[in-house]
Design an enzyme around this catalytic site. Sequence first.
Site, short mmCIF file in Angstrom:
data_model
loop_
_atom_site.label_atom_id
_atom_site.label_comp_id
_atom_site.label_asym_id
_atom_site.label_seq_id
_atom_site.Cartn_x
_atom_site.Cartn_y
_atom_site.Cartn_z
NE ARG A 33 47.97 26.76 -73.69
CZ ARG A 33 48.71 27.08 -72.62
NH1 ARG A 33 48.92 28.36 -72.31
NH2 ARG A 33 49.23 26.14 -71.86
CE LYS B 122 45.11 24.83 -72.03
NZ LYS B 122 45.43 23.39 -72.01
CG HIS C 137 48.42 23.07 -80.34
ND1 HIS C 137 48.17 24.01 -79.36
CD2 HIS C 137 49.03 22.02 -79.73
CE1 HIS C 137 48.60 23.53 -78.19
NE2 HIS C 137 49.13 22.33 -78.39
NE ARG D 200 51.11 25.59 -76.55
CZ ARG D 200 51.53 26.32 -75.52
NH1 ARG D 200 52.01 27.54 -75.73
NH2 ARG D 200 51.48 25.87 -74.29
CG HIS E 118 53.65 23.13 -70.88
ND1 HIS E 118 54.61 22.50 -71.63
CD2 HIS E 118 52.61 23.36 -71.73
CE1 HIS E 118 54.18 22.35 -72.87
NE2 HIS E 118 52.96 22.87 -72.95
CE1 TYR F 101 56.23 19.97 -78.31
CE2 TYR F 101 56.07 20.59 -76.01
CZ TYR F 101 55.52 20.50 -77.26
OH TYR F 101 54.24 20.93 -77.48
#
Length: 170
Positions: free
Chosen positions: A17, A41, A113, A116, A139, A148
């Site tokens: 990110r 995150k 992004h 990514r 994630h 994906y």
Amino acid sequence: QDRDYVVIEVLYGCGLRVSELVNLKLSNIYVDDECLLIHGKGDKERWVPINERALELLLYYIENIRVHQKIKEKEASYVFINRLGTRLSRNYIFMFLKNAVADAGISKHVSPHSLRHSFATEMVQNGADLRAVQEMLGHESISTTEIYTHLSKRFLRETIQIYHPHYSKR
């Protein structure tokens, strides 16, 4: 310019990110292990492998470009530094990438992004384990990573044409 090229290589090569990249510290580069320790995150840490090319470029930037910059003391631990001696901002990365895309004559919208997403798509399409990709992307839920797995119709058609006996080999 050289720094910005390294930024693109690291974003795409590691699937980071933008916030993870701008907050990357020198102490989070593990050269011998070819890994970065990323603070993602929710302040969660994860290990992300860095490919040989991206690592070489990163080390070149640190050893040959960054060392010649005047860096503000409180910013000295961050990898990517701007001309004012502070870490790069998220906005700067968005703007320079937008300009680089335009300079390359690409009309499609490309954001940090997007790099990514490209990282994740390439990994999954080339057979990477979904749990490994989940871990590299940071994630929390596997369902976020599963987006994906929806491969393009063109990719599926090309695959069947190559490998199924009822399709002509081209």
